[in-house]
Design an enzyme around this catalytic site. Structure first.
Site, PDB file in Angstrom:
ATOM      1  N   HIS A 255       0.855  -1.176   0.000  1.00 18.55           N
ATOM      2  CA  HIS A 255       0.000   0.000   0.000  1.00 18.55           C
ATOM      3  C   HIS A 255       0.896   1.232   0.000  1.00 18.55           C
ATOM      4  O   HIS A 255       2.003   1.208   0.532  1.00 18.55           O
ATOM      5  CB  HIS A 255      -0.873  -0.031   1.259  1.00 18.55           C
ATOM      6  CG  HIS A 255      -1.969   0.975   1.309  1.00 18.55           C
ATOM      7  ND1 HIS A 255      -1.749   2.296   1.634  1.00 18.55           N
ATOM      8  CD2 HIS A 255      -3.319   0.862   1.102  1.00 18.55           C
ATOM      9  CE1 HIS A 255      -2.896   2.941   1.626  1.00 18.55           C
ATOM     10  NE2 HIS A 255      -3.866   2.113   1.306  1.00 18.55           N
TER      11      HIS A 255
ATOM     12  N   GLN B  43      -5.168  -5.256   6.892  1.00 16.19           N
ATOM     13  CA  GLN B  43      -6.121  -6.177   6.288  1.00 16.19           C
ATOM     14  C   GLN B  43      -6.132  -7.547   6.961  1.00 16.19           C
ATOM     15  O   GLN B  43      -6.864  -8.438   6.527  1.00 16.19           O
ATOM     16  CB  GLN B  43      -5.813  -6.347   4.789  1.00 16.19           C
ATOM     17  CG  GLN B  43      -5.915  -5.074   3.980  1.00 16.19           C
ATOM     18  CD  GLN B  43      -7.332  -4.541   3.864  1.00 16.19           C
ATOM     19  OE1 GLN B  43      -8.306  -5.234   4.143  1.00 16.19           O
ATOM     20  NE2 GLN B  43      -7.461  -3.283   3.458  1.00 16.19           N
TER      21      GLN B  43
END
Length: 420
Positions: free
Chosen positions: A128, A208
């Protein structure tokens, strides 16, 4: 648990999430954008409201009753987060605004004070942007070198390549636990063991993973781990950094101001002990308390139970997607029982732009993500400008997956008639 038992989890919790009981464009809401942010149960909403209605006061600074109650709730939430990830000490949990700030805390407080010309930082191509840009900035300032682990043929973390990249020059490995695009679950425990053999530190981006599966920082043996409250049923504006106690103590402060001090003089200051050394200024009190409520809620359900249910949903989602030959999914395929990947699917449909696909699905009340999901380098690596993404959580159902698939079929037919 059987499939029938698994199905009861969503039925058990749906009423806890008032936002799910609404219509979008005249259709029942099907919320499949959980990797971006989760919805909030009543227990979290009530925790926010209770603080502002009954306990609103600044923490640590007052001896009056409201301040005492606010402080107890705020620090009590820290204890809950520490237990949730199995930290060895509550002092190892630092509140931050979000996971991005947590990574920036480490990159500034540790990276800028430790790294030097020629030191190596290993990341992966699936990171990310929040776990990429801070290290780019550190490398520019220190002369450290960035290296990147690429993907296997099944679009997973290439552990063999990682073993070939790492050396005694490696000072940091910073990797995501679960990719928000590929859905792969990276072997973080093995990554940590290999890195530590070379004397390198390891930061894990667990945004996540923490909401979806049991995460034990002592078992993983990471040096730092970051999480984001809004992805785990809590409010926006709150995240956390876990760090090993001795390592956090060795790091200089990140931000200066109130709360993070012991004594202040005109020409110098001394700093508070952990965790407050890294928590300058008035914190996000209500949000931290609500994070504690979210942890209570998740632990009450059981992270093992949540993970098992999501595996069932994942298997079913991929079974239904396989019916659509036009759909290309990214990342590893799940096993028949849904194991081996997270409960999300990033996909493309031929020449159809994901934004157009998302817009059509929204007309059917279905919320999915479209774009690069803050992983532009990964999308370039995959040869995709952007992808659509459907991501699940424990309050989703098989019936919602069916609605999604049928609407996706209709969208494919619609665009097929346009593109010929």
């Amino acid at each position: 648990m059987t499939i029938a038992q698994e199905r009861t989890l969503a039925a058990q919790v749906r009423a806890d999430f008032p936002i799910l009981d609404q219509e979008i464009n005249g259709k029942p809401l099907v919320y499949l954008d959980n990797a971006a942010t989760s919805q909030k149960p009543q227990a979290v909403l009530q925790a926010l409201q209770h603080y502002y209605e009954h306990d609103n006061a600044n923490v640590h600074r007052g001896v009056h009753t409201l301040s005492s109650r606010a402080t107890d709730a705020y620090e009590g939430a820290r204890d809950k987060v520490a237990k949730f990830v199995n930290a060895a000490s509550r002092q190892e949990i630092i509140y931050t605004r979000n996971a991005s700030e947590a990574i920036n805390l480490v990159s500034n407080a540790w990276g800028l004070s430790t790294l030097k010309q020629g030191d190596e930082i290993i990341l992966s191509v699936m990171e990310h942007h929040s776990n990429l840009i801070p290290w780019q900035l550190v490398a520019q300032k220190t002369g450290a070198v960035l290296k990147f682990v690429e993907l296997t043929e099944t679009e997973e973390f290439n552990l063999e390549q990682f073993k070939s990249l790492i050396s005694d020059k490696t000072k940091l490995v910073s990797v995501v636990h679960v990719s928000n695009t590929l859905g792969c679950i990276n072997p973080v425990k093995e990554i940590c063991a290999i890195a530590h053999q070379h004397g390198a530190r390891v930061l894990i981006d667990a945004c996540q993973s923490v909401p979806h599966m049991p995460v034990d920082v002592q078992d993983i043996d990471c040096d730092w781990l970051v999480g984001s409250g809004h992805k785990m049923c809590a409010a926006t504006g709150i995240g956390f950094l876990y760090g090993k106690l001795a390592l956090l103590r060795s790091m200089p402060p990140f931000l200066g101001g109130g709360e993070m001090i012991a004594d202040v003089f005109l020409d110098h200051s001394t700093y508070a002990d952990l965790p407050h050394k890294f928590e300058a200024g008035t914190p996000a009190i209500a949000e931290a308390i609500a994070l504690g409520a979210a942890v209570d809620y998740l632990m009450g359900l059981g992270m093992d139970k949540i993970h098992a249910y999501e595996e069932e949903l994942t298997a079913y989602l991929y079974q239904r997607l396989a019916e659509l030959p036009e759909v290309r999914t990214y990342g590893p395929k799940p096993t028949e029982d849904g194991k081996g990947r997270a409960a999300l699917a990033a996909f493309t449909v031929g020449a159809v732009h994901p934004h157009d696909l998302s817009t059509i699905l929204d007309q059917a009340g279905i919320a999915i993500r479209a774009g690069h999901h803050c992983t532009q380098p990964l999308h370039r690596h995959l040869g995709a400008q952007s992808t659509a993404r459907a991501s699940l959580y424990f309050y989703n159902t098989r019936e919602e997956i069916d609605v999604f698939i049928e609407s996706l079929k209709e969208a494919i037919e619609f665009f097929g008639s346009i593109f010929g």
